[in-house]
Design a protein around this motif. Structure first.
Motif, PDB file in Angstrom:
ATOM      1  N   LEU A 138      12.676   3.454  -9.345  1.00  0.00           N
ATOM      2  CA  LEU A 138      13.302   2.306  -8.962  1.00  0.00           C
ATOM      3  C   LEU A 138      12.343   1.072  -8.143  1.00  0.00           C
ATOM      4  N   PHE A 139      11.439   1.814  -7.306  1.00  0.00           N
ATOM      5  CA  PHE A 139      10.811   0.772  -6.624  1.00  0.00           C
ATOM      6  C   PHE A 139       9.353   0.447  -7.505  1.00  0.00           C
ATOM      7  N   GLY A 172       5.628  -2.586  -9.686  1.00  0.00           N
ATOM      8  CA  GLY A 172       4.688  -2.009 -10.384  1.00  0.00           C
ATOM      9  C   GLY A 172       3.236  -2.961 -10.576  1.00  0.00           C
ATOM     10  N   PRO A 173       3.427  -4.253 -11.101  1.00  0.00           N
ATOM     11  CA  PRO A 173       2.174  -4.987 -11.348  1.00  0.00           C
ATOM     12  C   PRO A 173       1.625  -5.510 -10.168  1.00  0.00           C
ATOM     13  N   GLY A 213       0.890  -1.192   0.035  1.00  0.00           N
ATOM     14  CA  GLY A 213       0.086  -0.004   0.036  1.00  0.00           C
ATOM     15  C   GLY A 213       0.842   1.133  -0.096  1.00  0.00           C
ATOM     16  N   ALA A 214       1.826   1.332   0.654  1.00  0.00           N
ATOM     17  CA  ALA A 214       2.836   2.465   0.893  1.00  0.00           C
ATOM     18  C   ALA A 214       3.635   2.627  -0.465  1.00  0.00           C
ATOM     19  N   THR A 239      -2.448   4.907  -8.598  1.00  0.00           N
ATOM     20  CA  THR A 239      -2.512   6.015  -7.544  1.00  0.00           C
ATOM     21  C   THR A 239      -2.371   7.534  -8.557  1.00  0.00           C
ATOM     22  N   GLN A 240      -2.991   8.414  -8.376  1.00  0.00           N
ATOM     23  CA  GLN A 240      -2.896   9.544  -9.085  1.00  0.00           C
ATOM     24  C   GLN A 240      -1.791  10.439  -8.468  1.00  0.00           C
ATOM     25  N   THR A 241      -1.062  11.216  -9.282  1.00  0.00           N
ATOM     26  CA  THR A 241       0.137  11.786  -8.873  1.00  0.00           C
ATOM     27  C   THR A 241      -0.081  13.267  -9.360  1.00  0.00           C
TER      28      THR A 241
END
Length: 442
Positions: A166-167, A172-173, A157-158, A178-180
């Protein structure tokens, strides 16, 4: 004998320990440092070499290693209660800590919910926001908004509200979309713009997002005043004030991640105090236990708590872990709050911050640095023209000069404990300059 012992610890660690946020192969060329003990701002290895812990061991240590007052509190607690489950039971340290934290928010926030680490606190706040909207009959509010370049932890979630390639590229899958929105990073100012102007532009992007996704956004999460892991990106407090107003207008929760920037790091106990606002959820960890034990906390507004208060179990907040509200960790946090109060730490840090800023002037004015910045007990500057591998070269050379610093990319930052002496301030500044000049290019 000491050298043999040192190399033995390194070999055993490499054989048995998977170190965090590390490409383990790098340790073929950058050796581990086995720590023997710590005293004050210094860490020592088994050969007696010392290292000034200028990043507070990943931003957690506030009052030095082996602090005698925190040590004494923990010894006393050990003889009373080491742990008891917090479901169906309670205990003195967790009650006292919850009361004192609520008082520090002027009772705008309360009902502390406990976990062990910062990412868990973020998970809790996200789940609370989503679930509270559902309990209130607004189940369409399921989306979260984060800032460009934001970092809020590495659990699922975080990580979804973390905008670090990088993370996110790696995992990602697994993540919820999330909206940025635009970061209010003051380094984005164009000619003639102030940090406040950048804050207004960034807030306008939040307003656009809230309008476009009306009725769907549960919360926006922000690391107030300093986006740490993206390179100590600092912004004007006005941004928080404007976003608070937008959240109120559009019915969106405001989550403030004060895991790294709380507990006095930015100059006030809570960073959001500098904007004169309070969030709906406030996440704490790292320094709250003085850097002693894993502890994280989510404080929330009473209306959030009331949204879960019901006879129906399914309307309760469904989250727990075995060490929730651990008495030892809470006692360390209480001792930490005692030091803040008894030593007038926030006031003392103002003088300490001025002294270190003055000592760092040669770096601020250096022809190969830019964007020198300071907020409370955080300093940063960006290396100009640094060649690849700069951060690792800097770390390695720093250890040779009794200095523990870990640049983020080409950003060098300092986040030391709050107990630096004048002599240590001068030494820290001089060594940082020396290391920078030796490592800027390969």
């Amino acid at each position: 004998m000491e050298a043999n012992q040192q190399s033995d610890w390194v070999a055993r660690s490499l054989k048995s320990v998977w170190h965090p946020c590390t490409q383990m192969q790098h340790h073929e060329t950058v050796p581990l440092i086995p720590v023997s003990h710590g005293r004050g701002v210094w860490l020592y290895d088994h050969q007696g070499n010392r290292y000034l812990d200028a990043i507070s061991s990943w931003w957690v240590n506030l009052f030095g290693h082996a602090n005698p007052r925190i040590n004494a509190a923990l010894r006393e607690q050990l003889d009373m209660l080491e742990h008891a489950m917090l479901a169906g039971f309670t205990h003195e340290p967790v009650i006292q800590l919850s009361e004192r934290l609520a008082a520090l928010t002027q009772h705008q926030l309360g009902h502390a919910f406990y976990a062990s680490d910062g990412a868990s606190a973020v998970e809790i706040a996200l789940k609370m926001s989503f679930h509270s909207w559902r309990n209130l009959g607004q189940g369409d509010k399921q989306e979260f908004v984060c800032l460009k370049g934001s970092y809020h932890g590495e659990t699922i979630g975080a990580l979804a509200v973390t905008d670090v390639a990088l993370f996110k590229d790696a995992y990602g899958p697994l993540l919820r979309a999330t909206q940025t929105v635009m970061s209010p990073d003051a380094r984005q100012a164009v000619e003639g713009e102030t940090a406040a102007d950048v804050a207004r532009r960034a807030a306008a992007d939040v307003e656009r997002m809230f309008t476009e996704r009306a009725g769907k956004i549960a919360a926006i999460i922000i690391e107030p005043l300093v986006q740490c892991a993206t390179g100590m990106a600092m912004h004007d407090p006005l941004y928080l004030k404007l976003v608070r107003e937008l959240c109120d207008q559009h019915g969106v929760h405001l989550i403030l991640d004060e895991i790294a920037v709380g507990c006095g790091r930015t100059g006030t106990f809570f960073a959001c105090e500098q904007a004169g606002i309070w969030p709906d959820f406030l996440c704490l960890s790292k320094g709250i236990s003085g850097g002693y034990l894993p502890l994280s906390i989510v404080l929330s507004r009473d209306e959030i708590y009331q949204a879960f208060y019901d006879a129906d179990v399914t309307r309760g907040f469904l989250h727990s872990h075995s060490y929730t509200g651990n008495p030892l960790a809470c006692r360390a946090a209480l001792a930490t709050l005692d030091i803040f109060a008894e030593d007038h730490v926030l006031e003392a840090n103002k003088a300490r911050s001025r002294k270190l800023t003055e000592a760092l002037a040669p770096l601020a004015e250096h022809e190969h640095t830019e964007n020198f910045r300071n907020r409370g007990m955080i300093w940063a500057f960006d290396a100009v023209g640094a060649t690849p591998g700069f951060s690792r070269r800097f770390f390695t050379e720093g250890t040779r000069q009794e200095l523990l610093l870990r640049p983020i990319g080409n950003t060098v930052y300092l986040m030391p404990p709050y107990i630096l002496s004048d002599e240590e301030i001068d030494g820290l500044a001089a060594r940082t300059l020396s290391v920078f000049e030796k490592t800027r290019v390969g």
